[in-house]
Design a protein around this motif. Structure first.
Motif, PDB file in Angstrom:
ATOM      1  N   ASP A 181       0.831  -0.989   0.092  1.00 26.93           N
ATOM      2  CA  ASP A 181       0.005  -0.019  -0.123  1.00 26.93           C
ATOM      3  C   ASP A 181       1.058   1.223  -0.053  1.00 26.93           C
ATOM      4  O   ASP A 181       0.914   2.254  -1.019  1.00 26.93           O
ATOM      5  CB  ASP A 181      -0.706   0.101   1.373  1.00 26.93           C
ATOM      6  N   VAL A 182       1.961   1.414   0.951  1.00 21.26           N
ATOM      7  CA  VAL A 182       2.538   2.557   1.360  1.00 21.26           C
ATOM      8  C   VAL A 182       3.253   2.873   0.318  1.00 21.26           C
ATOM      9  O   VAL A 182       3.466   3.937  -0.315  1.00 21.26           O
ATOM     10  CB  VAL A 182       3.128   2.393   2.694  1.00 21.26           C
ATOM     11  N   PHE A 183       4.243   1.934  -0.268  1.00 16.33           N
ATOM     12  CA  PHE A 183       5.365   2.360  -1.174  1.00 16.33           C
ATOM     13  C   PHE A 183       4.768   2.750  -2.610  1.00 16.33           C
ATOM     14  O   PHE A 183       5.539   3.311  -3.092  1.00 16.33           O
ATOM     15  CB  PHE A 183       6.344   1.177  -1.081  1.00 16.33           C
ATOM     16  N   VAL A 184       3.301   2.285  -2.759  1.00 14.34           N
ATOM     17  CA  VAL A 184       2.809   2.679  -3.908  1.00 14.34           C
ATOM     18  C   VAL A 184       2.010   4.042  -4.074  1.00 14.34           C
ATOM     19  O   VAL A 184       2.034   4.513  -4.824  1.00 14.34           O
ATOM     20  CB  VAL A 184       2.262   1.499  -4.694  1.00 14.34           C
ATOM     21  N   ASN A 185       1.130   3.783  -2.822  1.00 18.83           N
ATOM     22  CA  ASN A 185      -0.027   4.681  -2.899  1.00 18.83           C
ATOM     23  C   ASN A 185       0.376   5.863  -1.700  1.00 18.83           C
ATOM     24  O   ASN A 185      -0.674   6.840  -1.490  1.00 18.83           O
ATOM     25  CB  ASN A 185      -1.320   4.087  -2.879  1.00 18.83           C
ATOM     26  N   ASN A 186       1.314   5.658  -0.962  1.00 14.72           N
ATOM     27  CA  ASN A 186       1.678   6.453   0.233  1.00 14.72           C
ATOM     28  C   ASN A 186       0.618   6.279   1.293  1.00 14.72           C
ATOM     29  O   ASN A 186       0.815   7.300   2.298  1.00 14.72           O
ATOM     30  CB  ASN A 186       1.736   7.914  -0.229  1.00 14.72           C
ATOM     31  N   ARG A 187      -0.142   5.453   1.108  1.00 15.78           N
ATOM     32  CA  ARG A 187      -0.974   5.298   2.658  1.00 15.78           C
ATOM     33  C   ARG A 187      -1.455   3.798   2.791  1.00 15.78           C
ATOM     34  O   ARG A 187      -1.550   3.074   1.713  1.00 15.78           O
ATOM     35  CB  ARG A 187      -2.178   6.384   2.270  1.00 15.78           C
ATOM     36  N   ILE A 188      -1.887   3.640   3.882  1.00 15.70           N
ATOM     37  CA  ILE A 188      -2.609   2.237   4.100  1.00 15.70           C
ATOM     38  C   ILE A 188      -3.943   2.189   3.747  1.00 15.70           C
ATOM     39  O   ILE A 188      -4.913   2.960   4.043  1.00 15.70           O
ATOM     40  CB  ILE A 188      -2.419   1.979   5.771  1.00 15.70           C
ATOM     41  N   SER A 189      -4.526   1.071   2.943  1.00 18.70           N
ATOM     42  CA  SER A 189      -5.563   1.118   2.447  1.00 18.70           C
ATOM     43  C   SER A 189      -6.926   0.957   3.475  1.00 18.70           C
ATOM     44  O   SER A 189      -6.311   0.427   4.617  1.00 18.70           O
ATOM     45  CB  SER A 189      -5.618  -0.011   1.535  1.00 18.70           C
ATOM     46  N   LYS A 190      -7.831   1.063   3.179  1.00 24.50           N
ATOM     47  CA  LYS A 190      -8.971   0.867   4.167  1.00 24.50           C
ATOM     48  C   LYS A 190      -8.994  -0.651   4.434  1.00 24.50           C
ATOM     49  O   LYS A 190      -9.232  -0.868   5.826  1.00 24.50           O
ATOM     50  CB  LYS A 190     -10.603   1.311   3.594  1.00 24.50           C
ATOM     51  N   ASP A 191      -9.050  -1.383   3.683  1.00 25.96           N
ATOM     52  CA  ASP A 191      -9.203  -2.824   3.882  1.00 25.96           C
ATOM     53  C   ASP A 191      -7.788  -3.447   4.768  1.00 25.96           C
ATOM     54  O   ASP A 191      -8.175  -4.239   5.651  1.00 25.96           O
ATOM     55  CB  ASP A 191      -8.969  -3.710   2.314  1.00 25.96           C
ATOM     56  N   ASN A 192      -6.585  -3.093   4.538  1.00 24.90           N
ATOM     57  CA  ASN A 192      -5.510  -3.430   5.274  1.00 24.90           C
ATOM     58  C   ASN A 192      -5.670  -2.709   6.630  1.00 24.90           C
ATOM     59  O   ASN A 192      -4.829  -3.296   7.819  1.00 24.90           O
ATOM     60  CB  ASN A 192      -4.183  -3.136   4.829  1.00 24.90           C
ATOM     61  N   THR A 193      -6.303  -1.450   6.862  1.00 26.67           N
ATOM     62  CA  THR A 193      -6.463  -0.774   8.081  1.00 26.67           C
ATOM     63  C   THR A 193      -7.375  -1.616   8.909  1.00 26.67           C
ATOM     64  O   THR A 193      -7.025  -2.069  10.240  1.00 26.67           O
ATOM     65  CB  THR A 193      -6.938   0.601   8.175  1.00 26.67           C
ATOM     66  N   GLN A 194      -8.452  -2.289   8.146  1.00 25.37           N
ATOM     67  CA  GLN A 194      -9.478  -3.070   9.149  1.00 25.37           C
ATOM     68  C   GLN A 194      -8.493  -4.491   9.490  1.00 25.37           C
ATOM     69  O   GLN A 194      -8.786  -4.830  10.555  1.00 25.37           O
ATOM     70  CB  GLN A 194     -10.268  -3.488   8.295  1.00 25.37           C
ATOM     71  N   ARG A 195      -7.756  -5.047   8.636  1.00 24.26           N
ATOM     72  CA  ARG A 195      -7.178  -6.121   8.783  1.00 24.26           C
ATOM     73  C   ARG A 195      -6.017  -6.110  10.137  1.00 24.26           C
ATOM     74  O   ARG A 195      -6.071  -6.856  11.095  1.00 24.26           O
ATOM     75  CB  ARG A 195      -6.336  -6.799   7.716  1.00 24.26           C
ATOM     76  N   LEU A 196      -5.314  -4.790   9.921  1.00 25.59           N
ATOM     77  CA  LEU A 196      -4.489  -4.560  11.098  1.00 25.59           C
ATOM     78  C   LEU A 196      -5.263  -4.378  12.368  1.00 25.59           C
ATOM     79  O   LEU A 196      -4.882  -4.729  13.416  1.00 25.59           O
ATOM     80  CB  LEU A 196      -3.803  -3.284  10.791  1.00 25.59           C
ATOM     81  N   VAL A 197      -6.477  -3.807  12.498  1.00 28.53           N
ATOM     82  CA  VAL A 197      -7.202  -3.744  13.749  1.00 28.53           C
ATOM     83  C   VAL A 197      -7.658  -5.013  14.150  1.00 28.53           C
ATOM     84  O   VAL A 197      -7.521  -5.402  15.099  1.00 28.53           O
ATOM     85  CB  VAL A 197      -8.357  -2.583  13.570  1.00 28.53           C
ATOM     86  N   ASP A 198      -8.074  -5.708  13.221  1.00 31.92           N
ATOM     87  CA  ASP A 198      -8.602  -7.152  13.619  1.00 31.92           C
ATOM     88  C   ASP A 198      -7.308  -7.896  14.054  1.00 31.92           C
ATOM     89  O   ASP A 198      -7.698  -8.948  15.353  1.00 31.92           O
ATOM     90  CB  ASP A 198      -9.063  -7.839  12.410  1.00 31.92           C
ATOM     91  N   THR A 199      -6.219  -7.997  13.572  1.00 25.07           N
ATOM     92  CA  THR A 199      -5.130  -8.705  13.895  1.00 25.07           C
ATOM     93  C   THR A 199      -4.685  -8.089  15.560  1.00 25.07           C
ATOM     94  O   THR A 199      -4.328  -8.863  16.360  1.00 25.07           O
ATOM     95  CB  THR A 199      -3.925  -8.411  12.990  1.00 25.07           C
ATOM     96  N   MET A 200      -4.530  -6.931  15.514  1.00 25.67           N
ATOM     97  CA  MET A 200      -4.197  -6.367  17.005  1.00 25.67           C
ATOM     98  C   MET A 200      -5.214  -6.894  17.824  1.00 25.67           C
ATOM     99  O   MET A 200      -4.640  -7.268  19.019  1.00 25.67           O
ATOM    100  CB  MET A 200      -4.048  -4.767  16.777  1.00 25.67           C
TER     101      MET A 200
END
Length: 301
Positions: free
Chosen positions: A49-68
């Motif tokens: 996400d970040v190295f291409v679009n400079n931001r964390i996508s909505k989908d990966n943000t949710q995955r990260l929250v779920d993982t935490m």
């Protein structure tokens, strides 16, 4: 008197997110032991996400929250007494990194430390490397990540130089490393290893651990430059799909393993190293040790 406590480290990398739970075994008159209890790895690949679009996508943000949230429950089940969560390259460079960190804190109460490349290198280098190395020898320590690679020159047990470069597996996969960045790395390695006659590489990171496991070598024995070159060429002769089906690599490992090998092989070539040792340590191990030593020092003050 024997005391066993559990500490945890959360490593939010550019390729994967890891939870390491370790037993801290203290016995009077004996050195403390750090014993791995459990390791959970989730391949979220924030760097894509970040190295291409400079931001964390909505989908990966949710995955990260779920993982935490899952990690929090696992730590509770394991009765972890202390933990630390660190995020590296991708979170550091993301335009919405701070919002994501705040969201995770709000949803899971897990506080994340976004660390710089130099701090990352220092934490990794403090993982008690001395127990893995011969103090009379010289090493180039190479820790390959998804967004960056940390390099440390160690001579007779002392750190001589250390630097973090924005050359990582996910960046390379997305063709985001310039020729100049490679040249800068080559110059740095040559400059800091030129005075030493004989040098070995110490490699850490999931990819080199996997290659070492496949090699069937005994712990403590090195892989040769020749072996690594042959394996690199063999991997390139297979398609991504074949690496999964025929070489039994995980789908999130089958692509990044090739750029990772390019980094290790370049490091060996430029430093003149013929061997690479794989001590199986990384940022998560360093975080566990830093929590322990901080606790000890604050208790003795």
């Amino acid at each position: 008197m024997l005391s066993i406590k559990k500490y945890a480290a959360i490593d939010i990398g550019s390729n994967a997110v890891r939870l390491l739970i370790s037993n801290i075994i203290e016995q009077k008159g004996k050195p403390v032991q750090f014993k791995k209890n459990s390791l959970v790895r989730v391949p979220i690949r924030l760097g894509a996400d970040v190295f291409v679009n400079n931001r964390i996508s909505k989908d990966n943000t949710q995955r990260l929250v779920d993982t935490m949230l899952a990690f929090k429950l696992l730590m509770k089940s394991h009765k972890v007494v202390k933990y630390k969560a660190c995020a590296t390259s991708a979170m550091r460079e993301s335009a919405n990194g701070k919002q994501v960190v705040d969201l995770i804190l709000k949803n899971s109460e897990i506080s994340i430390d976004v660390i710089g490349g130099e701090e990352e290198a220092a934490i990794i280098a403090a993982t008690d490397l001395n127990s893995y190395i011969d103090p009379s020898k010289t090493y180039l320590y190479v820790d390959v990540g998804g967004g960056s690679t940390e390099f440390t020159v160690i001579h007779e047990g002392q750190q001589m130089a250390s630097k973090s470069f924005k050359i990582g597996t996910v960046r390379l996969l997305n063709d985001m490393v310039s020729k100049e960045a490679w040249q800068e790395l080559e110059q740095w390695i040559k400059l800091h290893t030129a005075e030493f006659d004989k040098i070995s590489v110490l490699g850490s990171g999931g990819n080199i651990n996997k290659i070492f496991k496949i090699s069937g070598k005994a712990m403590g024995k090195p892989l040769t430059y020749f072996y690594l070159t042959s394996y690199y060429q063999m991997l390139q002769s297979y398609s991504y799909e074949e690496r999964i089906t025929e070489l039994d690599l995980n789908q999130d490992r089958a692509d990044v393993i090739i750029p990772a090998m390019r980094i290790y092989l370049s490091s060996m070539k430029w430093s003149g190293a013929k061997n690479i040792y794989v001590p199986k340590i990384g940022l998560a191990d360093g975080i566990i040790k830093s929590i322990y030593y901080q606790t000890v020092s604050s208790n003795t003050q």
